[in-house]
Scaffold this motif. Structure first.
Motif, PDB file in Angstrom:
ATOM      1  N   ASP A 138      11.170  86.927  72.344  1.00 25.74           N
ATOM      2  CA  ASP A 138      11.355  86.916  70.524  1.00 25.74           C
ATOM      3  C   ASP A 138      11.521  87.993  70.066  1.00 25.74           C
ATOM      4  O   ASP A 138      12.284  87.822  69.243  1.00 25.74           O
ATOM      5  CB  ASP A 138       9.823  86.555  70.249  1.00 25.74           C
ATOM      6  CG  ASP A 138       9.477  85.884  69.106  1.00 25.74           C
ATOM      7  OD1 ASP A 138      10.147  85.193  68.575  1.00 25.74           O
ATOM      8  OD2 ASP A 138       8.467  86.600  68.455  1.00 25.74           O
ATOM      9  N   LEU A 139      11.276  89.214  70.637  1.00 28.93           N
ATOM     10  CA  LEU A 139      11.582  90.609  70.255  1.00 28.93           C
ATOM     11  C   LEU A 139      13.354  90.538  70.270  1.00 28.93           C
ATOM     12  O   LEU A 139      13.813  90.994  69.413  1.00 28.93           O
ATOM     13  CB  LEU A 139      11.134  91.571  71.063  1.00 28.93           C
ATOM     14  CG  LEU A 139       9.589  91.795  70.844  1.00 28.93           C
ATOM     15  CD1 LEU A 139       9.179  93.129  72.044  1.00 28.93           C
ATOM     16  CD2 LEU A 139       9.166  92.047  69.576  1.00 28.93           C
ATOM     17  N   LEU A 140      13.847  90.083  71.392  1.00 27.84           N
ATOM     18  CA  LEU A 140      15.510  89.960  71.267  1.00 27.84           C
ATOM     19  C   LEU A 140      15.961  89.137  70.238  1.00 27.84           C
ATOM     20  O   LEU A 140      16.917  89.599  69.950  1.00 27.84           O
ATOM     21  CB  LEU A 140      15.717  89.652  72.914  1.00 27.84           C
ATOM     22  CG  LEU A 140      15.263  90.315  73.952  1.00 27.84           C
ATOM     23  CD1 LEU A 140      15.849  89.632  75.223  1.00 27.84           C
ATOM     24  CD2 LEU A 140      16.105  91.586  73.847  1.00 27.84           C
ATOM     25  N   ARG A 141      15.298  88.137  69.934  1.00 27.32           N
ATOM     26  CA  ARG A 141      15.873  87.270  68.940  1.00 27.32           C
ATOM     27  C   ARG A 141      15.901  87.979  67.489  1.00 27.32           C
ATOM     28  O   ARG A 141      16.810  88.070  66.939  1.00 27.32           O
ATOM     29  CB  ARG A 141      14.881  85.893  68.975  1.00 27.32           C
ATOM     30  CG  ARG A 141      15.335  84.889  67.897  1.00 27.32           C
ATOM     31  CD  ARG A 141      14.473  83.710  67.948  1.00 27.32           C
ATOM     32  NE  ARG A 141      14.561  82.957  69.015  1.00 27.32           N
ATOM     33  CZ  ARG A 141      13.654  82.902  70.103  1.00 27.32           C
ATOM     34  NH1 ARG A 141      12.635  83.655  69.860  1.00 27.32           N
ATOM     35  NH2 ARG A 141      13.556  82.113  71.145  1.00 27.32           N
ATOM     36  N   GLN A 142      14.905  88.720  67.480  1.00 26.56           N
ATOM     37  CA  GLN A 142      14.703  89.349  66.172  1.00 26.56           C
ATOM     38  C   GLN A 142      15.600  90.321  66.125  1.00 26.56           C
ATOM     39  O   GLN A 142      16.443  90.694  64.942  1.00 26.56           O
ATOM     40  CB  GLN A 142      13.261  90.008  65.869  1.00 26.56           C
ATOM     41  CG  GLN A 142      11.925  88.909  65.889  1.00 26.56           C
ATOM     42  CD  GLN A 142      10.732  89.691  65.530  1.00 26.56           C
ATOM     43  OE1 GLN A 142      10.561  90.434  64.960  1.00 26.56           O
ATOM     44  NE2 GLN A 142       9.741  89.080  66.231  1.00 26.56           N
ATOM     45  N   LEU A 147      20.482  93.263  63.989  1.00 19.62           N
ATOM     46  CA  LEU A 147      21.579  93.940  64.288  1.00 19.62           C
ATOM     47  C   LEU A 147      23.062  93.568  64.579  1.00 19.62           C
ATOM     48  O   LEU A 147      24.164  94.073  64.064  1.00 19.62           O
ATOM     49  CB  LEU A 147      21.218  94.446  65.768  1.00 19.62           C
ATOM     50  CG  LEU A 147      20.016  95.298  65.971  1.00 19.62           C
ATOM     51  CD1 LEU A 147      19.917  95.971  67.342  1.00 19.62           C
ATOM     52  CD2 LEU A 147      20.088  96.711  65.003  1.00 19.62           C
ATOM     53  N   GLY A 148      22.983  92.185  64.500  1.00 18.29           N
ATOM     54  CA  GLY A 148      24.539  91.511  64.408  1.00 18.29           C
ATOM     55  C   GLY A 148      25.309  91.734  65.597  1.00 18.29           C
ATOM     56  O   GLY A 148      24.927  92.540  66.729  1.00 18.29           O
ATOM     57  N   ALA A 149      26.446  91.427  65.627  1.00 17.33           N
ATOM     58  CA  ALA A 149      27.596  91.440  66.504  1.00 17.33           C
ATOM     59  C   ALA A 149      28.192  92.860  66.329  1.00 17.33           C
ATOM     60  O   ALA A 149      29.060  93.039  67.339  1.00 17.33           O
ATOM     61  CB  ALA A 149      28.561  90.211  66.424  1.00 17.33           C
ATOM     62  N   GLU A 150      27.860  93.852  65.566  1.00 20.26           N
ATOM     63  CA  GLU A 150      28.411  95.002  65.539  1.00 20.26           C
ATOM     64  C   GLU A 150      28.047  95.702  66.739  1.00 20.26           C
ATOM     65  O   GLU A 150      28.593  96.774  67.078  1.00 20.26           O
ATOM     66  CB  GLU A 150      28.095  95.818  64.230  1.00 20.26           C
ATOM     67  CG  GLU A 150      28.950  95.161  63.161  1.00 20.26           C
ATOM     68  CD  GLU A 150      30.172  95.084  63.176  1.00 20.26           C
ATOM     69  OE1 GLU A 150      30.839  96.090  63.541  1.00 20.26           O
ATOM     70  OE2 GLU A 150      30.998  94.089  63.156  1.00 20.26           O
ATOM     71  N   TYR A 151      26.748  95.386  67.210  1.00 23.51           N
ATOM     72  CA  TYR A 151      25.950  96.167  68.371  1.00 23.51           C
ATOM     73  C   TYR A 151      26.342  95.333  69.642  1.00 23.51           C
ATOM     74  O   TYR A 151      26.430  94.115  69.735  1.00 23.51           O
ATOM     75  CB  TYR A 151      24.482  96.162  68.219  1.00 23.51           C
ATOM     76  CG  TYR A 151      24.116  97.180  67.270  1.00 23.51           C
ATOM     77  CD1 TYR A 151      23.466  98.268  67.658  1.00 23.51           C
ATOM     78  CD2 TYR A 151      24.146  97.011  66.010  1.00 23.51           C
ATOM     79  CE1 TYR A 151      22.929  99.302  66.928  1.00 23.51           C
ATOM     80  CE2 TYR A 151      23.902  98.024  65.004  1.00 23.51           C
ATOM     81  CZ  TYR A 151      23.023  99.064  65.397  1.00 23.51           C
ATOM     82  OH  TYR A 151      22.550  99.932  64.710  1.00 23.51           O
ATOM     83  N   ASP A 152      26.967  95.918  70.936  1.00 20.77           N
ATOM     84  CA  ASP A 152      27.419  95.522  72.011  1.00 20.77           C
ATOM     85  C   ASP A 152      26.091  95.352  72.733  1.00 20.77           C
ATOM     86  O   ASP A 152      25.407  96.269  72.733  1.00 20.77           O
ATOM     87  CB  ASP A 152      28.187  96.573  72.643  1.00 20.77           C
ATOM     88  CG  ASP A 152      29.440  96.692  71.864  1.00 20.77           C
ATOM     89  OD1 ASP A 152      30.169  95.808  71.238  1.00 20.77           O
ATOM     90  OD2 ASP A 152      30.111  98.106  72.015  1.00 20.77           O
ATOM     91  N   ALA A 181      21.011  83.474  68.453  1.00 26.58           N
ATOM     92  CA  ALA A 181      20.567  84.231  67.288  1.00 26.58           C
ATOM     93  C   ALA A 181      21.773  84.587  66.654  1.00 26.58           C
ATOM     94  O   ALA A 181      21.675  84.578  65.203  1.00 26.58           O
ATOM     95  CB  ALA A 181      19.560  85.126  67.430  1.00 26.58           C
ATOM     96  N   ARG A 182      22.897  84.910  67.213  1.00 23.77           N
ATOM     97  CA  ARG A 182      24.248  85.178  66.587  1.00 23.77           C
ATOM     98  C   ARG A 182      25.131  84.169  66.356  1.00 23.77           C
ATOM     99  O   ARG A 182      26.270  84.285  65.632  1.00 23.77           O
ATOM    100  CB  ARG A 182      24.974  86.282  67.578  1.00 23.77           C
ATOM    101  CG  ARG A 182      24.395  87.374  67.820  1.00 23.77           C
ATOM    102  CD  ARG A 182      25.309  88.298  68.772  1.00 23.77           C
ATOM    103  NE  ARG A 182      24.847  89.723  68.776  1.00 23.77           N
ATOM    104  CZ  ARG A 182      25.409  90.613  69.496  1.00 23.77           C
ATOM    105  NH1 ARG A 182      26.551  90.091  70.497  1.00 23.77           N
ATOM    106  NH2 ARG A 182      25.025  91.891  69.684  1.00 23.77           N
ATOM    107  N   GLU A 232      16.953  99.869  73.364  1.00 27.29           N
ATOM    108  CA  GLU A 232      16.736  99.368  74.675  1.00 27.29           C
ATOM    109  C   GLU A 232      15.305  98.498  74.681  1.00 27.29           C
ATOM    110  O   GLU A 232      14.473  98.929  74.188  1.00 27.29           O
ATOM    111  CB  GLU A 232      16.727 100.296  75.836  1.00 27.29           C
ATOM    112  CG  GLU A 232      18.056 100.955  76.220  1.00 27.29           C
ATOM    113  CD  GLU A 232      17.910 101.783  77.377  1.00 27.29           C
ATOM    114  OE1 GLU A 232      16.756 101.835  78.114  1.00 27.29           O
ATOM    115  OE2 GLU A 232      19.035 102.304  77.561  1.00 27.29           O
ATOM    116  N   ILE A 233      15.414  97.146  74.845  1.00 22.26           N
ATOM    117  CA  ILE A 233      14.148  96.364  75.078  1.00 22.26           C
ATOM    118  C   ILE A 233      14.120  96.040  76.684  1.00 22.26           C
ATOM    119  O   ILE A 233      14.872  95.286  77.263  1.00 22.26           O
ATOM    120  CB  ILE A 233      14.130  95.293  74.281  1.00 22.26           C
ATOM    121  CG1 ILE A 233      14.397  95.591  72.801  1.00 22.26           C
ATOM    122  CG2 ILE A 233      12.984  94.405  74.436  1.00 22.26           C
ATOM    123  CD1 ILE A 233      14.740  94.587  71.865  1.00 22.26           C
TER     124      ILE A 233
END
Length: 271
Positions: A138-142, A147-152, A181-182, A232-233
């Motif tokens: 759930d945290l990753l989805r948020q 953050l969008g696709a600008e983050y690798d 999510a993206r 990092e998660i």
């Protein structure tokens, strides 16, 4: 008022690491009863009492006969191999038996078979039954939404030397959560391995790295790498106990559901 009658649980893959942990947890739960323990025909545990590894007598033998192991069950929990899981899925459909599947390594076509079975019986497939891991999902989805696709995105997973599939089912599920999510399809953006002269990293890809060794229960780290910062998660397992507890939570929940194809997120109310 709660029902005093224990929920009867059958376990497939009962002699494995997860299977034994599940046997222990079922025996300790006052609202559950071990109804069957299924192992493969060549298992060294065949014919032994399901509690023998703990010096306990349950009256439930380790059996390779699905009809015997599933006969009295109200829910089946399966931690076996892909082919065995698909065969058990069909038996569950024939019996009208709810099934929790913790096996990983299914292809897209095989996952589709589970979805079809979910039209007839309650099916819950969970690449990882840990409550903590599913909260991380759930945290990753948020994070992916904000953050969008600008983050690798890079996903690193580590498991024990005996694990047969890679990347892990949990790592792939993490990738799917982020891709969805993206607005992407994971199959179109996943980089599962790198070797040689790979060129610059393509924007929007989701990378995976795999480590196998020793007795690592399961570590997963997702990195969102931006310009000037890295988020990092991570989730690290030191025991299989939380997997077993999550699987039993799923079984209790699934026993009350109509036919459908469910996830741990459904069982935890995260959807």
């Amino acid at each position: 008022m709660s029902d005093p009658t224990p929920l009867k649980i059958a376990l497939a893959g009962a002699s494995g690491r997860m299977g034994r942990m599940l046997v222990e947890q079922v025996l300790q739960a006052p609202d559950l009863q071990l109804a069957g323990a299924l192992v493969h025909a060549g298992s060294d545990s065949l014919g032994l009492d399901a509690g023998a590894f703990k010096g306990l007598r349950t009256g439930v033998p380790m059996s390779s006969d699905p009809d015997l192991a599933l006969g009295a069950a109200q829910v089946l929990i399966d931690y076996s191999r892909v082919e065995a899981s698909l065969a058990l899925l069909q038996r569950a459909v024939a019996r009208g038996l709810p099934i929790v599947i913790g096996t990983t390594g299914f292809s897209a076509e095989q996952r589709a078979q589970m979805q079809v079975a979910g039209q007839l019986i309650p099916v819950l497939w969970a690449p990882n039954t840990s409550v903590g891991v599913n909260v991380v999902m759930d945290l990753l989805r948020q994070a992916a939404l904000r953050l969008g696709a600008e983050y690798d995105v890079e996903i690193v997973e580590a498991h024990h030397r005996h694990k047969v599939d890679a990347p892990s089912g949990t790592a792939l599920q993490m990738g799917e959560v982020i891709a969805q999510a993206r607005g992407q399809a994971l199959a179109e953006v996943a980089t599962l391995s790198r070797e040689g002269h790979t060129g610059a990293r393509e924007r929007g890809r989701i990378g995976f790295a795999t480590v196998r060794g020793g007795d690592i229960v399961g570590d997963h780290t997702v990195m969102f790498c931006g310009e000037g910062e890295r988020i990092e998660i991570a989730h690290k397992s030191s025991s299989r106990l939380h997997y077993a507890q999550g699987a039993l939570l799923a079984a209790r929940w699934l026993a009350r559901q109509p036919a459908g194809f469910y996830s741990m997120a459904d069982a935890l109310g995260l959807t």
